[in-house]
Design a protein around this motif. Structure first.
Motif, PDB file in Angstrom:
ATOM      1  N   GLU A 133       0.848  -1.183   0.000  1.00  0.00           N
ATOM      2  CA  GLU A 133       0.000   0.000   0.000  1.00  0.00           C
ATOM      3  C   GLU A 133       0.887   1.238   0.000  1.00  0.00           C
ATOM      4  O   GLU A 133       1.685   1.444   0.911  1.00  0.00           O
ATOM      5  CB  GLU A 133      -0.918   0.032   1.222  1.00  0.00           C
ATOM      6  N   LEU A 134       0.758   2.042  -1.035  1.00  0.00           N
ATOM      7  CA  LEU A 134       1.583   3.245  -1.139  1.00  0.00           C
ATOM      8  C   LEU A 134       0.757   4.452  -0.727  1.00  0.00           C
ATOM      9  O   LEU A 134      -0.013   5.002  -1.517  1.00  0.00           O
ATOM     10  CB  LEU A 134       2.108   3.421  -2.567  1.00  0.00           C
ATOM     11  N   ALA A 135       0.902   4.850   0.519  1.00  0.00           N
ATOM     12  CA  ALA A 135       0.201   6.016   1.035  1.00  0.00           C
ATOM     13  C   ALA A 135       1.182   7.178   1.116  1.00  0.00           C
ATOM     14  O   ALA A 135       2.300   7.028   1.619  1.00  0.00           O
ATOM     15  CB  ALA A 135      -0.382   5.720   2.411  1.00  0.00           C
ATOM     16  N   PHE A 136       0.778   8.313   0.589  1.00  0.00           N
ATOM     17  CA  PHE A 136       1.579   9.528   0.713  1.00  0.00           C
ATOM     18  C   PHE A 136       0.655  10.716   0.527  1.00  0.00           C
ATOM     19  O   PHE A 136      -0.496  10.566   0.105  1.00  0.00           O
ATOM     20  CB  PHE A 136       2.722   9.552  -0.312  1.00  0.00           C
ATOM     21  N   LEU A 137       1.133  11.882   0.855  1.00  0.00           N
ATOM     22  CA  LEU A 137       0.376  13.106   0.652  1.00  0.00           C
ATOM     23  C   LEU A 137       0.791  13.699  -0.682  1.00  0.00           C
ATOM     24  O   LEU A 137       2.000  13.783  -0.972  1.00  0.00           O
ATOM     25  CB  LEU A 137       0.657  14.091   1.789  1.00  0.00           C
ATOM     26  N   PRO A 138      -0.154  14.103  -1.524  1.00  0.00           N
ATOM     27  CA  PRO A 138       0.209  14.639  -2.838  1.00  0.00           C
ATOM     28  C   PRO A 138       1.197  15.797  -2.709  1.00  0.00           C
ATOM     29  O   PRO A 138       0.925  16.786  -2.038  1.00  0.00           O
ATOM     30  CB  PRO A 138      -1.126  15.116  -3.408  1.00  0.00           C
ATOM     31  N   GLY A 139       2.348  15.640  -3.355  1.00  0.00           N
ATOM     32  CA  GLY A 139       3.419  16.620  -3.245  1.00  0.00           C
ATOM     33  C   GLY A 139       4.657  16.048  -2.585  1.00  0.00           C
ATOM     34  O   GLY A 139       5.761  16.589  -2.739  1.00  0.00           O
TER      35      GLY A 139
END
Length: 343
Positions: A133-139
């Motif tokens: 699962e690749l979770a990140f905040l856009p940017g």
């Protein structure tokens, strides 16, 4: 119901946890082996204090003012031992991730495709392993290990969080470690190791007009931001000024056109430095920031590009006496991504 909570640590590491309905952030973190700072866990000492920069929550009224004053609460500070989210949230944790017995995430994937977009930019797509699962905040950005070099390079995501295929815009630098790998040795299906996500440059909740200033491959994080805005919807005006050195350095214009079609509040203009350019707007992005897009300072500004561009925009704002409501920027060099600041 469960909410996604992004914990941004002082050392730039971001860790995502799930928080059950009615559960405090502190309890959710400990359940997932992230030892956030705490002492009393009863809202008395203030040790677990952080800053919620996005999201809705309830603090109740069982904590002492000595632990969290009214002024601090008004500024968005929270006690994670009392904070019960009612939406996804982003929390700044004022300690290093290592002190919380957590670490930056490790991911594995394979090279899906490598596409030269112009003489100075390459798009890399990485298919993540199953059950990743690749979770990140856009940017935000991630480190990518360069096979056979013992080194890594940092790149912002251009793709939407949660997708199984992650994409990146990479500047093609003659003799560069990553550039040489991508142009000379990389093969489809080759294994890659990634470490992240990281960074304080990410899209906040949109509550007013937004101005995006992109330079070269600094376009990448904005593609990710726009993809999320399209997915979630946004009525606030979003304008991008995208600057490059030469006409053929303008890339992903089809993607920008598609975003504009799907998101009517979004518009963009391009600027080219080369005096021989056929582009109607020549020069630098600072030459094309009119009062309309600045909205008398009632605007959130996001800026990503090479150091000279970032410095020029900073000086321009100072010289013009412009103070945006919020200003987030990231400057990058060929070898790294550097978080310079946010206001």
């Amino acid at each position: 119901m469960s909410y996604h909570i992004a914990l941004n640590f002082e050392d730039g590491v971001t860790r995502f946890i799930g928080c059950k309905e009615g559960e405090t952030v502190l309890d959710a973190a400990y359940r997932q082996k992230v030892n956030l700072p705490m002492d009393c866990s009863d809202g008395v000492c203030g040790t677990c204090k952080g800053h919620c920069v996005q999201g809705d929550f309830d603090l109740g009224d069982d904590y002492l003012e000595d632990a969290l004053s009214e002024e601090e609460e008004a500024e968005g500070l929270v006690l994670t031992c009392q904070m019960v989210p009612s939406s996804d949230c982003v929390i700044q944790v004022p300690v290093a991730s290592t002190l919380c017995k957590t670490a930056v995430g490790k991911l594995e994937g394979t090279v899906a495709h490598i596409e030269p977009l112009s003489e100075d930019s390459i798009e890399l797509a990485v298919d993540l392993d199953e059950n990743t699962e690749l979770a990140f905040l856009p940017g935000q950005y991630i480190h990518i290990d360069v096979p056979g070099s013992g080194e890594h390079r940092s790149y912002s995501f251009s793709s939407l969080p949660g997708e199984k295929r992650a994409t990146f815009l990479i500047r093609n630098i003659p003799g560069g470690v990553m550039s040489a790998y991508l142009t000379e040795r990389a093969q489809q299906g080759e294994r890659l190791s990634l470490t992240g996500p990281m960074g304080s440059f990410y899209l906040r909740e949109v509550t007013r007009p937004v101005l995006m200033l992109a330079g070269g491959t600094g376009l990448a994080p904005f593609l990710s931001m726009l993809a999320q805005l399209v997915e979630k919807g946004c009525d606030a005006p979003i304008h991008m000024i995208y600057g490059v050195n030469k006409d053929d350095h303008l890339v992903k214009l089809e993607a920008l056109d598609a975003f504009a079609e799907k998101l009517p509040s979004f518009s963009y203009t391009t600027v080219v430095v080369d005096e021989a350019s056929q582009n109607p707007r020549k020069g630098y992005v600072t030459h094309h920031m009119d009062q309309q897009v600045l909205n008398d300072g009632d605007v959130d500004v996001y800026l990503c590009g090479p150091p000279p561009m970032v410095d020029a925009v900073l000086h321009y704002f100072d010289d013009q006496g412009i103070a945006p409501q919020s200003f987030h920027y990231e400057k990058f060099t060929p070898n790294q991504v550097k978080q310079e600041g946010a206001a």
